[in-house]
Scaffold this active site. Structure first.
Site, mmCIF file in Angstrom:
data_model
loop_
_atom_site.group_PDB
_atom_site.id
_atom_site.type_symbol
_atom_site.label_atom_id
_atom_site.label_comp_id
_atom_site.label_asym_id
_atom_site.label_seq_id
_atom_site.Cartn_x
_atom_site.Cartn_y
_atom_site.Cartn_z
ATOM 1 N N GLY A 5 11.081 -21.227 29.263
ATOM 2 C CA GLY A 5 11.672 -21.732 28.025
ATOM 3 C C GLY A 5 11.415 -20.852 26.828
ATOM 4 O O GLY A 5 11.677 -21.263 25.687
ATOM 5 N N PHE B 124 7.472 -23.013 45.018
ATOM 6 C CA PHE B 124 8.476 -23.745 44.249
ATOM 7 C C PHE B 124 9.730 -23.982 45.083
ATOM 8 O O PHE B 124 10.357 -25.045 45.012
ATOM 9 C CB PHE B 124 8.831 -22.968 42.974
ATOM 10 C CG PHE B 124 10.009 -23.526 42.237
ATOM 11 C CD1 PHE B 124 9.888 -24.677 41.468
ATOM 12 C CD2 PHE B 124 11.249 -22.911 42.320
ATOM 13 C CE1 PHE B 124 10.981 -25.203 40.797
ATOM 14 C CE2 PHE B 124 12.351 -23.430 41.651
ATOM 15 C CZ PHE B 124 12.216 -24.579 40.887
ATOM 16 N N GLU B 125 10.110 -23.000 45.907
ATOM 17 C CA GLU B 125 11.311 -23.107 46.723
ATOM 18 C C GLU B 125 11.075 -23.876 48.022
ATOM 19 O O GLU B 125 11.959 -23.979 48.858
ATOM 20 C CB GLU B 125 11.854 -21.706 47.034
ATOM 21 C CG GLU B 125 12.369 -20.998 45.792
ATOM 22 C CD GLU B 125 12.821 -19.579 46.066
ATOM 23 O OE1 GLU B 125 13.699 -19.080 45.340
ATOM 24 O OE2 GLU B 125 12.293 -18.943 47.007
ATOM 25 N N GLU C 95 34.883 -18.923 46.530
ATOM 26 C CA GLU C 95 35.537 -18.141 47.578
ATOM 27 C C GLU C 95 35.106 -18.531 48.992
ATOM 28 O O GLU C 95 35.639 -18.010 49.967
ATOM 29 C CB GLU C 95 35.281 -16.642 47.358
ATOM 30 C CG GLU C 95 35.802 -16.140 46.016
ATOM 31 C CD GLU C 95 35.532 -14.661 45.803
ATOM 32 O OE1 GLU C 95 35.102 -13.991 46.767
ATOM 33 O OE2 GLU C 95 35.741 -14.168 44.682
ATOM 34 N N TYR D 190 22.306 -19.761 35.290
ATOM 35 C CA TYR D 190 23.104 -18.583 35.635
ATOM 36 C C TYR D 190 24.563 -18.762 35.252
ATOM 37 O O TYR D 190 25.187 -17.830 34.716
ATOM 38 C CB TYR D 190 22.990 -18.294 37.134
ATOM 39 C CG TYR D 190 21.610 -17.857 37.564
ATOM 40 C CD1 TYR D 190 20.944 -16.822 36.915
ATOM 41 C CD2 TYR D 190 20.964 -18.475 38.633
ATOM 42 C CE1 TYR D 190 19.681 -16.419 37.304
ATOM 43 C CE2 TYR D 190 19.698 -18.081 39.035
ATOM 44 C CZ TYR D 190 19.060 -17.054 38.373
ATOM 45 O OH TYR D 190 17.808 -16.662 38.758
ATOM 46 N N GLN E 57 19.367 -27.053 40.638
ATOM 47 C CA GLN E 57 20.448 -27.201 39.672
ATOM 48 C C GLN E 57 20.116 -26.568 38.330
ATOM 49 O O GLN E 57 21.006 -26.042 37.648
ATOM 50 C CB GLN E 57 20.785 -28.686 39.482
ATOM 51 C CG GLN E 57 22.091 -28.925 38.745
ATOM 52 C CD GLN E 57 23.288 -28.341 39.483
ATOM 53 O OE1 GLN E 57 23.446 -28.528 40.686
ATOM 54 N NE2 GLN E 57 24.133 -27.633 38.745
ATOM 55 N N GLY F 81 12.730 -15.102 31.215
ATOM 56 C CA GLY F 81 13.625 -14.932 32.353
ATOM 57 C C GLY F 81 14.918 -14.246 31.961
ATOM 58 O O GLY F 81 15.410 -13.363 32.678
#
Length: 231
Positions: free
Chosen positions: A101, A26-27, A151, A139, A133, A105
């Site tokens: 969904g 997926f990444e 930062e 998160y 996104q 998670g």
């Protein structure tokens, strides 16, 4: 959907590695996965484990299309902040696509946060790819702060040859009292060569300087110029 979040067991490592590979796909970094279930078992279930893990499990009647009942995992470990003290680091949070969904998670992440609070951690840290996104929104919706935006922090690592070379560099600096090894430069050899002392009776000269005048009296020290007479 009924789902149980529980500590990972050694026999779950095969399922966790399967999901690690799914997450890497997926990444868009599938070639980065270099561990297997044996490594995961050794590193997580020894006397001094390198990580801890939770898994999300559904009942058999809700198993995945491929027959899996372990459908998500959260892998974490403890770290430390010199500013804030104890931290918990969430390395991975993953739920299989067909079970997303449904709050699984959030349930895994909340349990990791609970473990952190129980262990007096002040922060829970993790990283997210900049193009993901949906994860960023998730998160931030839970109250997380993007430290890169807020930062300016950048996340670095040493790996492979770079890590080996860095480790070998620790051998370069030796104790002042330890003898040098064969072929090794000593600390003194790093310093510039000292300026040679003048020969007795001569003043040091630089290129292009004029020759020194001889002493004018027998009682003067050799090599010392006479004082300039006052006019």
């Amino acid at each position: 959907m009924e789902c149980v979040v529980r500590p990972c067991r050694a026999e779950d490592c095969v399922e966790v590695v399967r999901m690690i590979k799914e997450l890497a796909e997926f990444e868009k970094l599938p070639d980065q996965v270099q561990i297997n279930d044996q490594v995961l078992r050794e590193d997580g279930f020894a006397n001094d484990p390198f990580y801890r893990c939770l898994v999300a499990e559904v009942p058999p009647e809700h198993r995945s299309r491929d027959g899996h009942t372990v459908v998500g995992y959260g892998l974490y470990f403890f770290t430390y902040s010199t500013w804030k003290g104890r931290n918990i680091y969430m390395e991975d949070l993953y739920v299989m696509p067909e079970f997303r969904g449904k709050g699984i998670g959030k349930k895994l992440m909340s349990k990791i946060a609970e473990i952190g609070v129980e262990n007096r951690c002040t922060q829970m840290k993790f990283v997210v790819l900049d193009w993901n996104q949906a994860a960023i929104d998730f998160y931030q919706g839970q109250g997380a702060v993007d430290l890169t935006a807020a930062e300016g922090w950048h996340f670095f690592h040493f790996e492979g040859d770079a890590l080996e070379q860095l480790a070998q560099a620790s051998d370069v600096a030796t104790s002042p009292n330890s003898p040098p090894r064969a072929g090794e430069r000593t600390q003194e050899s790093w310093l510039p060569a000292p300026t040679p002392l003048p020969e007795p009776g001569r003043e040091p000269r630089s290129p292009g300087s004029q020759p020194q005048l001889p002493s004018q009296s027998r009682g003067e020290n050799p090599g010392v110029l006479p004082p300039t007479p006052l006019l």
